[in-house]
Design an enzyme around this catalytic site. Sequence first.
Site, PDB file in Angstrom:
ATOM      1  N   SER A 124       0.838  -1.204   0.000  1.00 56.95           N
ATOM      2  CA  SER A 124       0.000   0.000   0.000  1.00 56.95           C
ATOM      3  C   SER A 124       0.869   1.249   0.000  1.00 56.95           C
ATOM      4  CB  SER A 124      -0.851  -0.018   1.274  1.00 56.95           C
ATOM      5  OG  SER A 124      -1.397   1.253   1.516  1.00 56.95           O
ATOM      6  N   TYR A 148      -1.909  -1.112  10.910  1.00 57.35           N
ATOM      7  CA  TYR A 148      -2.133  -1.659   9.557  1.00 57.35           C
ATOM      8  C   TYR A 148      -0.931  -1.369   8.656  1.00 57.35           C
ATOM      9  CZ  TYR A 148      -3.675  -1.819   4.718  1.00 57.35           C
ATOM     10  OH  TYR A 148      -3.726  -2.070   3.363  1.00 57.35           O
ATOM     11  N   LYS A 152       2.083  -3.836   6.646  1.00 58.05           N
ATOM     12  CA  LYS A 152       2.506  -3.813   5.241  1.00 58.05           C
ATOM     13  C   LYS A 152       4.023  -3.600   5.157  1.00 58.05           C
ATOM     14  CE  LYS A 152      -1.456  -4.558   3.416  1.00 58.05           C
ATOM     15  NZ  LYS A 152      -1.732  -5.860   2.787  1.00 58.05           N
TER      16      LYS A 152
HETATM   17  P1  NAD Z   1     -10.952  -7.255   1.223  1.00 54.32           P
HETATM   18  O1  NAD Z   1     -11.164  -7.264   2.693  1.00 54.32           O
HETATM   19  O2  NAD Z   1     -12.137  -7.078   0.337  1.00 54.32           O
HETATM   20  O3  NAD Z   1     -10.199  -8.605   0.779  1.00 54.32           O
HETATM   21  C1  NAD Z   1      -9.289  -9.266   1.628  1.00 54.32           C
HETATM   22  C2  NAD Z   1      -9.730 -10.718   1.705  1.00 54.32           C
HETATM   23  O4  NAD Z   1      -8.808 -11.436   2.532  1.00 54.32           O
HETATM   24  C3  NAD Z   1     -11.124 -10.884   2.322  1.00 54.32           C
HETATM   25  O5  NAD Z   1     -11.910 -11.664   1.439  1.00 54.32           O
HETATM   26  C4  NAD Z   1     -10.855 -11.610   3.644  1.00 54.32           C
HETATM   27  O6  NAD Z   1     -11.914 -12.480   3.979  1.00 54.32           O
HETATM   28  C5  NAD Z   1      -9.559 -12.330   3.335  1.00 54.32           C
HETATM   29  N1  NAD Z   1      -8.724 -12.639   4.509  1.00 54.32           N
HETATM   30  C6  NAD Z   1      -8.337 -11.795   5.495  1.00 54.32           C
HETATM   31  N2  NAD Z   1      -7.540 -12.441   6.373  1.00 54.32           N
HETATM   32  C7  NAD Z   1      -7.433 -13.726   5.927  1.00 54.32           C
HETATM   33  C8  NAD Z   1      -6.752 -14.876   6.399  1.00 54.32           C
HETATM   34  N3  NAD Z   1      -6.051 -14.856   7.535  1.00 54.32           N
HETATM   35  N4  NAD Z   1      -6.848 -16.025   5.696  1.00 54.32           N
HETATM   36  C9  NAD Z   1      -7.572 -16.075   4.550  1.00 54.32           C
HETATM   37  N5  NAD Z   1      -8.240 -15.017   4.054  1.00 54.32           N
HETATM   38  C10 NAD Z   1      -8.171 -13.860   4.743  1.00 54.32           C
HETATM   39  O7  NAD Z   1      -9.850  -6.150   0.906  1.00 54.32           O
HETATM   40  P2  NAD Z   1      -9.303  -5.590  -0.487  1.00 54.32           P
HETATM   41  O8  NAD Z   1      -9.662  -4.163  -0.560  1.00 54.32           O
HETATM   42  O9  NAD Z   1      -9.668  -6.495  -1.599  1.00 54.32           O
HETATM   43  O10 NAD Z   1      -7.728  -5.664  -0.200  1.00 54.32           O
HETATM   44  C11 NAD Z   1      -6.917  -6.724  -0.638  1.00 54.32           C
HETATM   45  C12 NAD Z   1      -5.500  -6.471  -0.178  1.00 54.32           C
HETATM   46  O11 NAD Z   1      -5.055  -5.235  -0.711  1.00 54.32           O
HETATM   47  C13 NAD Z   1      -5.341  -6.373   1.339  1.00 54.32           C
HETATM   48  O12 NAD Z   1      -4.134  -6.997   1.701  1.00 54.32           O
HETATM   49  C14 NAD Z   1      -5.265  -4.886   1.573  1.00 54.32           C
HETATM   50  O13 NAD Z   1      -4.527  -4.569   2.753  1.00 54.32           O
HETATM   51  C15 NAD Z   1      -4.535  -4.422   0.329  1.00 54.32           C
HETATM   52  N6  NAD Z   1      -4.803  -3.016   0.018  1.00 54.32           N
HETATM   53  C16 NAD Z   1      -6.084  -2.573  -0.122  1.00 54.32           C
HETATM   54  C17 NAD Z   1      -6.346  -1.230  -0.386  1.00 54.32           C
HETATM   55  C18 NAD Z   1      -7.763  -0.716  -0.509  1.00 54.32           C
HETATM   56  O14 NAD Z   1      -7.964   0.492  -0.405  1.00 54.32           O
HETATM   57  N7  NAD Z   1      -8.763  -1.551  -0.746  1.00 54.32           N
HETATM   58  C19 NAD Z   1      -5.265  -0.334  -0.524  1.00 54.32           C
HETATM   59  C20 NAD Z   1      -3.966  -0.816  -0.397  1.00 54.32           C
HETATM   60  C21 NAD Z   1      -3.738  -2.167  -0.123  1.00 54.32           C
END
Ligand code: NAD
Length: 336
Positions: A124, A148, A152
């Site tokens: 991120s 958080y 990362k």
């Molecule tokens: P999201 O919550 O929709 O998807 C994450 C998925 O991971 C979920 O389906 C959740 O059930 C699953 N999960 C969490 N912990 C788990 C575990 N221990 N075992 C198995 N599954 C698990 O979030 P997203 O927005 O799709 O984000 C995906 C990734 O991108 C994350 O790592 C997030 O930190 C990163 N990210 C997201 C953003 C954003 O703004 N959406 C920005 C930067 C980085």
Amino acid sequence: MSLLITGGTGYIGSHTVVELLNAGDDVVVVDNLSNSSTKSLDRVEQITGKRPVFIKADICDKQAMQDVFSTYDIDTVIHFAGLKAVGESTQMPLEYYHNNVTGTLVLLDVMKQFDVKKLVFSSSATVYGEHNVSPLVESMPTSATNPYGQTKLMIEHILFDLANSDADWSIISLRYFNPIGAHVSGLIGENPNGIPNNLLPFVAQVAVGRLPQLSVFGDDYDTIDGTGVRDYIHVVDLATAHLKAVAALSKVNGCMAINVGTGNGTSVLQIVNKFKEVSGVDIAYQISPRRPGDIATVFANADLANEFLHWHAERDLDDMIRDTWRWQSQNPNGFE
Ligand code: NAD
Ligand code: UDP
């Protein structure tokens, strides 16, 4: 050969699974459904005519992960699974460190055991901390301001150390800016639990009448109109960056961090006005105090993604807002 997608039922994961299936890849999704449901995979199937293999498992569960790697011929992992709410992470730091950092350590350990050494990781822009001045470049110093962000950053350090220890690893850490939007079909999109923390889902829920009004966090920043500026990127462009990153892993010896943003900044009020224009719905808002920890302006230098991944964002702000609105208005209560 299959790709393993951790967190593949979530927001960014499900959009990436669509692009992978459309490209003809074999996909295995692992998710513990802590922040998603398999309804997203029903919709993925509606869009692509294909259904990925799905295993409900926690990445912290070593035995379950070993079972996945012994059952399927995994070649590459795209690792989305993680908890992602900044505010919640300050209330539940242990859960965040355990889920995100321990989960990644377990995953890496099992990958090593099965000699699978190609990985794309969801990092991120938060790793740039609060002192760098945009446009943010990958070589800038990193830091974190909340648990958080720390997870990362810690995972990036682990990935660099791992790749330094063994030249067989090829790892790309994609530093996402602000993903918004939804698939053009309106069948999948962001489906946050409870009251959204992020701007776009909040605005979209005001537009469909689920929430009364938006609080704009600060109008006295040194920006075009005083409100915070971010680099919003269409989730489908972000998904395609993962396909390009997987293709580029063959050129990577070690670990590389790469920004995924458009390079453009947009203010909160510009988003509100664009949403109004696209949806025809008035977005009620009030100016509120600054949100602690926020900074005025964050946007990417996207040159490395352009040059190394041969990736460019193809969708503009109109596309992002139109697709967000289509998803939200067709699914006012998300997947329910
Ligand atoms: P999201 O919550 O929709 O998807 C994450 C998925 O991971 C979920 O389906 C959740 O059930 C699953 N999960 C969490 N912990 C788990 C575990 N221990 N075992 C198995 N599954 C698990 O979030 P997203 O927005 O799709 O984000 C995906 C990734 O991108 C994350 O790592 C997030 O930190 C990163 N990210 C997201 C953003 C954003 O703004 N959406 C920005 C930067 C980085
Ligand atoms: N924001 C806002 N009201 C909200 C949510 C966000 O004014 O209800 C602002 C926030 O201050 C920031 C921008 O919108 O300037 C993007 O916030 P978001 O939480 O979506 O992303 P991040 O700050 O993590 O980049």
